[in-house]
Design a protein around this motif. Structure first.
Motif, PDB file in Angstrom:
ATOM      1  N   PHE A   1       0.827  -1.200   0.000  1.00  0.00           N
ATOM      2  CA  PHE A   1       0.000   0.000   0.000  1.00  0.00           C
ATOM      3  C   PHE A   1       0.863   1.253   0.000  1.00  0.00           C
ATOM      4  O   PHE A   1       0.555   2.236  -0.695  1.00  0.00           O
ATOM      5  N   ARG A   2       1.924   1.222   0.752  1.00  0.00           N
ATOM      6  CA  ARG A   2       2.815   2.383   0.794  1.00  0.00           C
ATOM      7  C   ARG A   2       3.401   2.654  -0.591  1.00  0.00           C
ATOM      8  O   ARG A   2       3.430   3.799  -1.050  1.00  0.00           O
ATOM      9  N   ASP A   3       3.851   1.618  -1.259  1.00  0.00           N
ATOM     10  CA  ASP A   3       4.435   1.780  -2.596  1.00  0.00           C
ATOM     11  C   ASP A   3       3.414   2.357  -3.571  1.00  0.00           C
ATOM     12  O   ASP A   3       3.722   3.282  -4.339  1.00  0.00           O
ATOM     13  N   ILE A   4       2.196   1.811  -3.541  1.00  0.00           N
ATOM     14  CA  ILE A   4       1.168   2.269  -4.469  1.00  0.00           C
ATOM     15  C   ILE A   4       0.738   3.695  -4.142  1.00  0.00           C
ATOM     16  O   ILE A   4       0.623   4.551  -5.030  1.00  0.00           O
ATOM     17  N   SER A   5       0.501   3.967  -2.855  1.00  0.00           N
ATOM     18  CA  SER A   5       0.010   5.298  -2.478  1.00  0.00           C
ATOM     19  C   SER A   5       1.039   6.384  -2.763  1.00  0.00           C
ATOM     20  O   SER A   5       0.679   7.518  -3.097  1.00  0.00           O
TER      21      SER A   5
ATOM     22  N   ASP B   1       6.564   6.802   9.618  1.00  0.00           N
ATOM     23  CA  ASP B   1       5.110   6.959   9.466  1.00  0.00           C
ATOM     24  C   ASP B   1       4.441   5.624   9.169  1.00  0.00           C
ATOM     25  O   ASP B   1       5.005   4.755   8.504  1.00  0.00           O
ATOM     26  N   PHE B   2       3.225   5.486   9.652  1.00  0.00           N
ATOM     27  CA  PHE B   2       2.442   4.256   9.509  1.00  0.00           C
ATOM     28  C   PHE B   2       1.747   4.236   8.150  1.00  0.00           C
ATOM     29  O   PHE B   2       1.169   5.239   7.726  1.00  0.00           O
ATOM     30  N   SER B   3       1.790   3.116   7.449  1.00  0.00           N
ATOM     31  CA  SER B   3       1.179   3.036   6.123  1.00  0.00           C
ATOM     32  C   SER B   3       0.051   2.004   6.082  1.00  0.00           C
ATOM     33  O   SER B   3      -0.284   1.497   5.015  1.00  0.00           O
ATOM     34  N   GLY B   4      -0.528   1.700   7.250  1.00  0.00           N
ATOM     35  CA  GLY B   4      -1.582   0.700   7.295  1.00  0.00           C
ATOM     36  C   GLY B   4      -2.974   1.269   7.376  1.00  0.00           C
ATOM     37  O   GLY B   4      -3.918   0.541   7.705  1.00  0.00           O
ATOM     38  N   PHE B   5      -3.147   2.561   7.055  1.00  0.00           N
ATOM     39  CA  PHE B   5      -4.478   3.152   7.200  1.00  0.00           C
ATOM     40  C   PHE B   5      -5.437   2.714   6.100  1.00  0.00           C
ATOM     41  O   PHE B   5      -6.590   3.138   6.073  1.00  0.00           O
ATOM     42  N   TRP B   6      -4.982   1.849   5.198  1.00  0.00           N
ATOM     43  CA  TRP B   6      -5.895   1.265   4.208  1.00  0.00           C
ATOM     44  C   TRP B   6      -6.999   0.465   4.888  1.00  0.00           C
ATOM     45  O   TRP B   6      -8.071   0.245   4.293  1.00  0.00           O
TER      46      TRP B   6
END
Length: 207
Positions: free
Chosen positions: A52-56, A67-72
């Protein structure tokens, strides 16, 4: 907008336009992410977060080192109705098309809106768009045309809506990356950084 919000009409119009463009980007981004997840169901949570981090980041999100990248996980569609989220992008593109038509020919656009509102809800999306005389966003020239017309508006120039009848059919869906780029480039004045909601948490998310 001016009739309702007086001197704040332009501000209101800009907010609505921002929301429409954001819907295009978010719709494409989450659809791309959902496809990546469901095509590879054995990924670990950390791998999903990294994906998700890579795509976002490709869609304009910015993260600090911690920073947290799990807010999907806040997008319930990912669990309850995967592959639905792209419809926010498609409907936003059609709304943008109608608005650009309004800038060129207000009476015709209003009439089209009324006709569109009167169509049966059972009519499929692409058939409804065709019936109303709006452009098919799945044709190869439609999104570049929308981007060009939007650029003209943002530059203070007259908007001339291109004839949808001159567009040729496309048998494949326009790549979601192409959708994003087509709108990010003419709208760089609006920073999406504040929408990132990238945040640091004390404990990792646990399934």
């Amino acid at each position: 907008a001016e009739n309702v919000f007086a001197s704040c009409g332009e501000t209101y119009r800009s907010i609505i336009l921002y929301n429409i463009l954001d819907s295009v980007l978010e719709g494409c981004m989450y659809d791309e992410f959902q496809v990546a997840v469901y095509e590879n169901p054995d990924q670990s949570l950390n791998e999903i977060n990294d994906r998700f981090r890579d795509i976002s980041e490709q869609y304009g999100y910015e993260y600090g080192a911690d920073d947290f990248s799990g807010f999907w996980v806040e997008i319930s569609h990912t669990f309850q109705s995967p592959m639905y989220y792209i419809s926010y992008a498609t409907s936003a593109l059609s709304a943008l098309d109608l608005w650009l038509w309004y800038l060129e020919d207000e009476p015709a656009a209003v009439e089209t809106y009324m006709e569109l509102s009167a169509l049966s809800l059972s009519l499929p999306y692409r058939e409804a768009v065709k019936e109303a005389g709006l452009r098919d966003i799945f044709k190869p020239d439609t999104i570049p045309a929308l981007a060009e017309e939007l650029t003209a508006y943002l530059d203070g120039e007259p908007v001339h809506r291109q004839n949808p009848g001159k567009l040729e059919s496309l048998w494949l869906l326009v790549p979601v990356a192409g959708l994003a780029v087509a709108f990010v480039l003419p709208y760089t004045a609006i920073r999406r950084r504040e929408r990132a909601r990238a945040k640091t948490v004390e404990e990792p998310w646990e399934l």
